[in-house]
Structures are given as structure tokens and as C-alpha cells.
Design an enzyme around this catalytic site. Structure first.
Site, short mmCIF file in Angstrom:
data_model
loop_
_atom_site.label_atom_id
_atom_site.label_comp_id
_atom_site.label_asym_id
_atom_site.label_seq_id
_atom_site.Cartn_x
_atom_site.Cartn_y
_atom_site.Cartn_z
N LYS A 1 0.86 -1.18 0.00
CA LYS A 1 0.00 0.00 0.00
C LYS A 1 0.90 1.23 0.00
CE LYS A 1 -3.76 2.00 2.81
NZ LYS A 1 -4.61 1.75 4.00
N SER B 1 -9.31 1.68 3.25
CA SER B 1 -8.55 2.47 2.31
C SER B 1 -7.51 1.66 1.53
CB SER B 1 -7.81 3.58 3.07
OG SER B 1 -6.90 3.04 4.01
N SER C 1 -9.81 -0.83 7.35
CA SER C 1 -9.19 -0.56 6.05
C SER C 1 -8.45 -1.73 5.43
CB SER C 1 -8.23 0.63 6.17
OG SER C 1 -8.97 1.79 6.37
#
Length: 562
Positions: free
Chosen positions: A175, A255, A279
Site C-alpha cells: 500500500k 482504504s 481498512s
């Protein structure tokens, strides 16, 4: 590090129409619990604290393809290195790699069917073919490591496959809030477009075991705690990430959207996500993958762009439970620079070596009564019972999470400057949330097409340290009691949820949670069965999820990406 449905699912209005994505024969008639019903499961919530978070329909996109990052820019350094890898090579490897677990990939490599360099090029070929600027674009990858092919070549020199960690040679996406050398770490924001940095602690952990850092995955900008009026999966740098089971139909989750999507679409062997409250669980479940939010402190947070030093953690997203155990085994470890670090004495292999011996016989799981109307959940409980588990229907505790948003405000207000000072590129002068907001105002169409309302809330929050500590104490107490009271009263081993429905309570309790695919709605939307346990019960969660996964075989790859 933000939940798919805008931090917690309590206020997200969920609707999906006309799915054309997943072709599953004989879809069962079902009853679904919509996200709008979930708020009734968690009573006494201080909804005024959530008023800044949007209920915008996630299909209302202002931006799809990034206006700040072109496909050619991503591939300028790596494509010349791919010149010898042709479509015929890709097609030869496809049945050997697609949907295969890490153990099988390592077996193929040991048998000489392909090597680490070819495996790396296979994933790179797929990303270049599918991910951007075409009719199947997912916008899940934000950067490619320009040195990954050379690094894979060096790993091919291994001659004793019995002595390596299973993560050795596996191409991993991070990420893009996780620092890694050779690439910029942006958190999706133009303000960090020049943030070239050293490896985060967990990246060093991965590299020490031979993992290959393939590149960076897109994310909800600033781990979603930025705009409030934007879809999950959007960032100014990466554009809008889309769900492979229904592009522009189903939410990607957030996210860690790019991590969930890229794993599901077979763009990498596995990925790293991060979570504050949902997330990892959210994008993992939304994209039919396995996502693990570990006990806070088991996995280092140093060198990761933060929201909350109280709640943040990194964790693995994979196609299956065994791979998840392998990746967790590769990244956990004591980091003395992390104030919440846990000194875990587990030897290498602790999380995966005996997972196939796991059993659910006699294990007792709490199932919230209001979730039982969800057909997929009810079917998952039947599978668990068939494996010997005992399902106890429970009433949930009448506890809320007051001032949750203010906890995030006050943590990020101090944690972002700490990251910028200690881990960001020294040439970047921005330090505070207000600095970033002022930067964005210089070209708002490129930097914040959906606004920056959540950042404004952070800047305007004047709570002091004493107030923050009181919020933390209340939230942690409520979170732990939410699980501990029914678990003690019913002698439970674990708690069963759906997707990220109870992510906020697990977050404030700092308890681990793992989601595993449990099937698809009649419209083709993925859902996950989520196991929640007590502190440092990661091994048990992996074992329970593994038994369920092997019995249910629920995951089906997205058909347009096979």
C-alpha cells in the site's frame, strides 16, 4: 487506514445495481443485511462525531483515470527490461501461476517449471495489460519497483529451497503509505509526490526473508482520512481504483483498495495493507480476498504514513489463508522505535507450519443474532457447524464509541508531523495537516476534486492531550467489553462478523480480526466471514479461517481477469 464505508460502516448508504461481473451458477436466494442496517447493531453511537463523513454514493465519480500519473510514466523504466517476455511466455505460465498459493508457486520453482524472474515478469505483464487505460482498468497499482527484475534475478541463485522462508522470491505489492526505497511513498497525495525514503521496518523484514517488493498499490488518499466526500479507492496520484467483480458497480473497499483489488486480480503473490478501523477488512472482503488486521503492535508501524498511533497497524491481504499466514510470519517482529511494539518470541514458521492440522471441533463462536438474517452468513455458520464448531447466538452489548472521530483527529494532528519529521524525505517542507491543506489550495482541481473536509476537521480540533487520553480510555474499555462480556458469559473462543461490520470495536480493543471469502450475493458482490479474537490470537484466527476456507471453497476469481 480507513474503513471502506467511510471509516465505519455506520453511516454508509449501500446500494448496488445490475451487476454484470461474476458468473456464479445457481445463486441462492438470499437475505442481505445492508450497511444502513448495521448502525442498529451498534447502539449509543455518538453520531454527531460522524457528521463530517460522507454518505455519497460511491459510483458518483468525478475522476476515474489519474490526471497526475500516466501509464507510460509507471512503465518507462521497467518496460525495456520486459522486452524478452512475450505473450507466449505469459500464456505458458498462466495455468501455473493464476490463483495458485505461495506454497504451490515455490513447488513449481523448485521443480524448474519457472524461476523467480519469470514469476515477477508474469505479474508485471498482467499489471501492464489490465490495470490502466483500457476497458478493464482497475487503477490498483500506483508504482513499479524499477529494480525488481534485477532483484529477482539475484534470488534465482538459491540452490537450497528447504532453507528459505516461503516468502522468498514472492512479488509483493505495498500500500502506498508504506515507505520503500527505489519508489516514492505518496499516500496518494500530490503533496508527497517527491517523498523518496528508506524502507519501513516491515519492508526490511520482508527483504530480510527474500521477498520481492514489486511496487506500490493505490489507496484512498491519506488512507481516506482526508476528503469525506470522495469514493473509497480514490487518490489524486492513483486515480479511482475499481472492483474487478463489478467495475463502477461495487465499492472497492478502503482504504487499502489497491491492495485488495491487486490481489484479487492476480497482480501479485500478496499485498500489504494498513488499517485504522476496517481498512484491511473492508477491501479484502469487498474483493473476495483474505485480510488480516493483527493485534496492534505485533507488526511495526514505523515508516508508514499514519492516521492514528493508537489504532494503526499494517497487515497482509492474500488470496487464501495459507498465504496470509506466510506473509504475517514474514512481517511481524519487535520494532523498538514503535511505542506499541510487542516482543513476540515466535520462531519462524509459527503462523503457517502446522495450520493444516487445525480443527474446529468444540470451538465456540459467538454469532450476533441480528446477522443471522444474512443468507451467506447463515450458510457460513452451517459450514462451521459441519466442521465441529459450536455456534452460540448472542445479543450484542449496548455500547457505543463516543468521540471516535476526535480520537483520529487528535492523533493525526500530532502523528503526521512526527512521520514527516522522522520518516519523510527531508526536502519536503510540509509538516502539518494545515501545511498540506494550504498546498492543496494552490491547484485544488488536481489535488482535491472532492474537497478536504476531514483534514479541515483535524485542523479545527483543539482537544488537548488530557482530553485525548480520556477518549482513548473510554474507547478501549468499550471495545474490549463489547467482545469480552459475551465471550466470558458464553465461554466463547471467537466472535463471528461480516466484512468490516465490527471493525471499529476490534480497532479500539486492539484485537485481531481476519476476514475470509464466504461467497457472493445474487448480484455478484463478494462478502467475507470475519473472525475476531482476543489479543495475540492470530494463530488461532488463521487456523479457524483455514478450516472454514477449505470446507467452503467460497472464493471465485473475477472472470474478466482470468
Amino acid at each position: 487506514m480507513r474503513n471502506t464505508f467511510f471509516l465505519f460502516i455506520l453511516i454508509f448508504v449501500f446500494s448496488c445495481k445490475d451487476s454484470k461481473s461474476l458468473d456464479i451458477s445457481k445463486p441462492a436466494e438470499e437475505t442481505e443485511i445492508a450497511e444502513t442496517e448495521v448502525d442498529s447493531l451498534i447502539t449509543n453511537e455518538s453520531t454527531s462525531d460522524l457528521s463530517a463523513i460522507s454518505t455519497k454514493d460511491f459510483r458518483d465519480f468525478k475522476v476515474l483515470d489519474s490526471e497526475n500519473l500516466a501509464k507510460a510514466e509507471i512503465w518507462s523504466l521497467i518496460s525495456p527490461q520486459m522486452s524478452g517476455f512475450k505473450e507466449a511466455d505469459y500464456n505458458r505460465l498462466k495455468p501455473l501461476v493464476l490463483e495458485q498459493d505461495i506454497t504451490t508457486l515455490q513447488k513449481h520453482i523448485a521443480e524448474g517449471k519457472f524461476n523467480y524472474q519469470e514469476l515477477t515478469k508474469f505479474y508485471l505483464y498482467r499489471i501492464r495489460e489490465f490495470d490502466r487505460e483500457n476497458r478493464l482498468s482497475l487503477n490498483s497499482v500506483i508504482a513499479i519497483n524499477p529494480n525488481v527484475i534485477k532483484q529477482a534475478y539475484k534470488l534465482d541463485e538459491v540452490d537450497d529451497y528447504d532453507e528459505i522462508h516461503p516468502i522468498h522470491g514472492m512479488p509483493i505489492l505495498l500500500k502506498d503509505n508504506v515507505n520503500a526505497s527505489d519508489m516514492v511513498t505518496t499516500a496518494g497525495a500530490l503533496a508527497l509526490k517527491d517523498n523518496f525514503v528508506e524502507d519501513a521496518f516491515i519492508v526490511s523484514q520482508l527483504k530480510s526473508k527474500g521477498a520481492l517488493i514489486l511496487g506500490k498499490a493505490n489507496l484512498s488518499e491519506w488512507a481516506y482520512f482526508f476528503c469525506g466526500d470522495c469514493p473509497s479507492g480514490y487518490s489524486a496520484i492513483g486515480g479511482q481504483t475499481l472492483n474487478p467483480y463489478g467495475r463502477r458497480i461495487f465499492d472497492t473497499g478502503g482504504s487499502s483498495s489497491g491492495s485488495g483489488v491487486s490481489v484479487s486480480a492476480n497482480f501479485c503473490a500478496a499485498a500489504i495493507g494498513s488499517e485504522t478501523a476496517g481498512s484491511i477488512l473492508s477491501p479484502a472482503s469487498q474483493n473476495s480476498t483474505v485480510g488480516f488486521k493483527p493485534t496492534v503492535g505485533l507488526v511495526s508501524r514505523s515508516g508508514i504514513v499514519p492516521i492514528s498511533s493508537t489504532l494503526d497497524t499494517a497487515g497482509p491481504i492474500t488470496k487464501n489463508v495459507m498465504d496470509n499466514a506466510i506473509l504475517l510470519d514474514a512481517i511481524f517482529g519487535e520494532d523498538t522505535s514503535d511505542a506499541k511494539t510487542i516482543y513476540a518470541i515466535w520462531e519462524p514458521g509459527f503462523y503457517y507450519e502446522k495450520i493444516k492440522d487445525a480443527s474446529l471441533k468444540g470451538k465456540r463462536f459467538g454469532a450476533p443474532k441480528r446477522l443471522l438474517q444474512d443468507t451467506l452468513y447463515a450458510n457460513a455458520l452451517k459450514v462451521l457447524k459441519q466442521q465441529g464448531a459450536v455456534i452460540v447466538e448472542i445479543d450484542e452489548e449496548k455500547l457505543g464509541l463516543p468521540n471516535f472521530l476526535r480520537l483520529l483527529n487528535l492523533d493525526m494532528k500530532k502523528d503526521l508531523p512526527a512521520y514527516m519529521e522522522g520518516y519523510a524525505n527531508k526536502d519536503i517542507m510540509l509538516r502539518t495537516v494545515s501545511d498540506v491543506m494550504n498546498f492543496n489550495l494552490k491547484d485544488s482541481l488536481k489535488t482535491m476534486p472532492y474537497g478536504q473536509n476531514l483534514f479541515k476537521g483535524i485542523a479545527d480540533d483543539n482537544g488537548d492531550d488530557n482530553y485525548l487520553e480520556r477518549i482513548k480510555d473510554t474507547l478501549k474499555t468499550n471495545g474490549k467489553q463489547y467482545f469480552d462480556i459475551p465471550m466470558k458469559a458464553n465461554n466463547l473462543d471467537g466472535f463471528l462478523s461480516i466484512n468490516n461490520y465490527h471493525a471499529a470495536f476490534a480497532a479500539v480493543a486492539e484485537y485481531p480480526a481476519l476476514t475470509v471469502p464466504m461467497g457472493y450475493t445474487s448480484k455478484g458482490e463478494p462478502k467475507g466471514l470475519t473472525f475476531i479474537g482476543k489479543r495475540l490470537q492470530e494463530k488461532q484466527l488463521l487456523e479457524w479461517a483455514y478450516v472454514y476456507e477449505q470446507a467452503s471453497k467460497a472464493r471465485v476469481a473475477p472472470k474478466d481477469y482470468n
